[in-house]
Design a protein around this motif. Structure first.
Motif, PDB file in Angstrom:
ATOM      1  N   ILE A  67       0.737  -1.021  -0.152  1.00 51.25           N
ATOM      2  CA  ILE A  67       0.127   0.021  -0.151  1.00 51.25           C
ATOM      3  C   ILE A  67       0.879   1.344   0.028  1.00 51.25           C
ATOM      4  O   ILE A  67       1.889   1.307   0.798  1.00 51.25           O
ATOM      5  CB  ILE A  67      -0.813   0.181   1.212  1.00 51.25           C
ATOM      6  CG1 ILE A  67      -1.924  -1.304   1.199  1.00 51.25           C
ATOM      7  CG2 ILE A  67      -1.616   1.230   1.304  1.00 51.25           C
ATOM      8  CD1 ILE A  67      -2.823  -1.414   2.375  1.00 51.25           C
ATOM      9  N   CYS A  68       0.563   2.159  -0.781  1.00 46.71           N
ATOM     10  CA  CYS A  68       1.302   3.524  -0.810  1.00 46.71           C
ATOM     11  C   CYS A  68       2.716   3.193  -1.084  1.00 46.71           C
ATOM     12  O   CYS A  68       3.014   2.757  -1.912  1.00 46.71           O
ATOM     13  CB  CYS A  68       0.852   4.310   0.251  1.00 46.71           C
ATOM     14  SG  CYS A  68       1.153   6.144   0.323  1.00 46.71           S
ATOM     15  N   VAL A  69       3.431   3.806  -0.271  1.00 48.40           N
ATOM     16  CA  VAL A  69       5.056   3.987  -0.429  1.00 48.40           C
ATOM     17  C   VAL A  69       5.446   2.661  -0.023  1.00 48.40           C
ATOM     18  O   VAL A  69       6.842   2.636  -0.331  1.00 48.40           O
ATOM     19  CB  VAL A  69       5.751   5.061   0.358  1.00 48.40           C
ATOM     20  CG1 VAL A  69       5.049   6.550  -0.142  1.00 48.40           C
ATOM     21  CG2 VAL A  69       5.579   5.064   1.942  1.00 48.40           C
ATOM     22  N   ALA A  70       5.016   1.615   0.228  1.00 48.84           N
ATOM     23  CA  ALA A  70       5.605   0.297   0.475  1.00 48.84           C
ATOM     24  C   ALA A  70       5.984  -0.311  -0.915  1.00 48.84           C
ATOM     25  O   ALA A  70       6.833  -1.121  -0.962  1.00 48.84           O
ATOM     26  CB  ALA A  70       4.743  -0.866   1.178  1.00 48.84           C
ATOM     27  N   SER A  71       5.628   0.139  -1.871  1.00 47.72           N
ATOM     28  CA  SER A  71       6.093  -0.039  -3.320  1.00 47.72           C
ATOM     29  C   SER A  71       7.653   0.295  -3.304  1.00 47.72           C
ATOM     30  O   SER A  71       8.516  -0.293  -4.113  1.00 47.72           O
ATOM     31  CB  SER A  71       5.637   0.618  -4.597  1.00 47.72           C
ATOM     32  OG  SER A  71       5.409   1.844  -4.482  1.00 47.72           O
ATOM     33  N   LEU A  72       7.966   1.376  -2.644  1.00 44.36           N
ATOM     34  CA  LEU A  72       9.542   2.025  -2.731  1.00 44.36           C
ATOM     35  C   LEU A  72      10.567   0.792  -2.157  1.00 44.36           C
ATOM     36  O   LEU A  72      11.718   0.809  -2.963  1.00 44.36           O
ATOM     37  CB  LEU A  72       9.720   2.938  -2.052  1.00 44.36           C
ATOM     38  CG  LEU A  72       9.045   4.563  -2.818  1.00 44.36           C
ATOM     39  CD1 LEU A  72       9.000   5.542  -1.844  1.00 44.36           C
ATOM     40  CD2 LEU A  72       9.449   4.739  -4.093  1.00 44.36           C
ATOM     41  N   PRO A  73      10.298   0.217  -1.012  1.00 42.82           N
ATOM     42  CA  PRO A  73      11.078  -1.018  -0.864  1.00 42.82           C
ATOM     43  C   PRO A  73      11.152  -2.221  -1.958  1.00 42.82           C
ATOM     44  O   PRO A  73      12.171  -2.725  -1.864  1.00 42.82           O
ATOM     45  CB  PRO A  73      10.768  -1.328   0.678  1.00 42.82           C
ATOM     46  CG  PRO A  73       9.450  -0.728   0.941  1.00 42.82           C
ATOM     47  CD  PRO A  73       9.432   0.422   0.014  1.00 42.82           C
ATOM     48  N   LEU A  74      10.244  -2.029  -2.552  1.00 41.91           N
ATOM     49  CA  LEU A  74      10.113  -3.216  -3.609  1.00 41.91           C
ATOM     50  C   LEU A  74      11.032  -2.954  -4.447  1.00 41.91           C
ATOM     51  O   LEU A  74      11.812  -3.609  -4.970  1.00 41.91           O
ATOM     52  CB  LEU A  74       8.725  -3.562  -4.295  1.00 41.91           C
ATOM     53  CG  LEU A  74       7.632  -3.899  -3.269  1.00 41.91           C
ATOM     54  CD1 LEU A  74       6.320  -4.247  -4.207  1.00 41.91           C
ATOM     55  CD2 LEU A  74       7.756  -5.061  -2.438  1.00 41.91           C
ATOM     56  N   GLY A  75      10.872  -1.533  -4.869  1.00 31.03           N
ATOM     57  CA  GLY A  75      11.758  -1.019  -6.036  1.00 31.03           C
ATOM     58  C   GLY A  75      13.430  -1.067  -5.694  1.00 31.03           C
ATOM     59  O   GLY A  75      14.204  -1.541  -6.323  1.00 31.03           O
ATOM     60  N   LYS A  76      13.414  -0.547  -4.347  1.00 35.14           N
ATOM     61  CA  LYS A  76      14.942  -0.750  -3.753  1.00 35.14           C
ATOM     62  C   LYS A  76      15.568  -2.179  -3.854  1.00 35.14           C
ATOM     63  O   LYS A  76      16.751  -2.194  -3.978  1.00 35.14           O
ATOM     64  CB  LYS A  76      14.706  -0.298  -2.452  1.00 35.14           C
ATOM     65  CG  LYS A  76      16.332  -0.203  -1.551  1.00 35.14           C
ATOM     66  CD  LYS A  76      17.067   0.836  -2.012  1.00 35.14           C
ATOM     67  CE  LYS A  76      18.345   1.033  -0.847  1.00 35.14           C
ATOM     68  NZ  LYS A  76      19.310   1.839  -1.550  1.00 35.14           N
ATOM     69  N   SER A  77      14.450  -3.341  -3.514  1.00 29.41           N
ATOM     70  CA  SER A  77      15.041  -4.650  -3.526  1.00 29.41           C
ATOM     71  C   SER A  77      15.337  -5.061  -5.129  1.00 29.41           C
ATOM     72  O   SER A  77      16.059  -5.889  -5.207  1.00 29.41           O
ATOM     73  CB  SER A  77      14.048  -5.262  -3.212  1.00 29.41           C
ATOM     74  OG  SER A  77      13.012  -5.701  -4.102  1.00 29.41           O
ATOM     75  N   GLY A  78      15.128  -4.352  -5.999  1.00 29.62           N
ATOM     76  CA  GLY A  78      15.445  -4.731  -7.292  1.00 29.62           C
ATOM     77  C   GLY A  78      14.040  -5.351  -8.211  1.00 29.62           C
ATOM     78  O   GLY A  78      14.291  -5.701  -9.342  1.00 29.62           O
ATOM     79  N   ILE A  79      13.094  -5.881  -7.612  1.00 29.88           N
ATOM     80  CA  ILE A  79      12.180  -6.456  -8.099  1.00 29.88           C
ATOM     81  C   ILE A  79      11.063  -5.787  -8.991  1.00 29.88           C
ATOM     82  O   ILE A  79      10.375  -6.547 -10.018  1.00 29.88           O
ATOM     83  CB  ILE A  79      11.244  -7.487  -7.255  1.00 29.88           C
ATOM     84  CG1 ILE A  79      10.406  -6.662  -6.310  1.00 29.88           C
ATOM     85  CG2 ILE A  79      12.225  -8.123  -6.222  1.00 29.88           C
ATOM     86  CD1 ILE A  79       9.260  -7.390  -5.675  1.00 29.88           C
TER      87      ILE A  79
END
Length: 195
Positions: free
Chosen positions: A108-120
């Motif tokens: 939800i919301c900015v929790a996509s940023l750690p997904l991005g940071k992880s490279g996925i």
């Protein structure tokens, strides 16, 4: 029984976490009873954005990720230290594990940023906090995501969303992914969400 790992970072938004606990909890007791949610953090005590503090059921170092069928992550506020935990390598490794095994990941919301940071999210469709004054979409784009202007984006097994208001919809989409459309409609009706 489908086990969902609710991964919490310091600075998480309590309302974004609660939609997962409530929707999956209602399903556990009133729906098809096929889901269980476990709260997990990098440490035992996690503080939300507005200082609501919880004790998680498990610490990342104590769990076997193979025991879980899906991952849910609420967003949070930078001012409350969200990215300190959310960008921690231990947090990112949890994300990478679920992605490598093609298990559902709902954010939800900015929790996509750690997904991005992880490279996925490299070359995947995704969204994040979408207020016109926010820089979050540009940050997500810098991680290689293909930014979509939609409230909720599902690309394969990954769900991202654009703001806290999408929370219930994301939680219901995760429930539908784990159970069925018919079961999700039943839980929604029991919770008072009349379509």
């Amino acid at each position: 029984m489908k086990k969902v790992l609710l991964l919490l970072a310091d600075g998480f938004e309590a309302v974004e976490a609660s939609v997962f606990t409530d929707v999956l909890g209602w399903n556990k007791w009133e729906g098809n009873r096929a889901t269980e949610l476990i709260t997990v953090g990098l440490r035992q005590q996690i503080k939300s954005t507005w200082n609501f503090t919880i004790l998680v059921e498990r610490v990342v170092s104590e769990i076997d990720l193979e025991d879980f069928d899906a991952l849910a992550i609420p967003g949070g506020f930078e001012e409350a230290g969200y990215y300190k935990d959310a960008y921690d390598e231990r947090f990112l490794e949890v994300i990478r594990h679920f992605h490598a095994n093609r298990k559902p990941i709902a954010t939800i919301c900015v929790a996509s940023l750690p997904l991005g940071k992880s490279g996925i999210l490299q070359n995947n469709r995704a969204t994040t906090y979408n207020h016109p004054t926010s820089i979050r979409k540009e940050q997500l784009r810098a991680f290689g995501a293909n930014i979509q202007n939609s409230p909720i984006v599902q690309d394969g097994h990954i769900i991202t969303s654009s703001n806290p208001a999408t929370g219930f919809d994301v939680a219901f989409l995760l429930l539908e992914t784990l159970t069925s459309t018919e079961n999700t409609k039943c839980v929604k009706e029991l919770m008072g969400f009349n379509n």
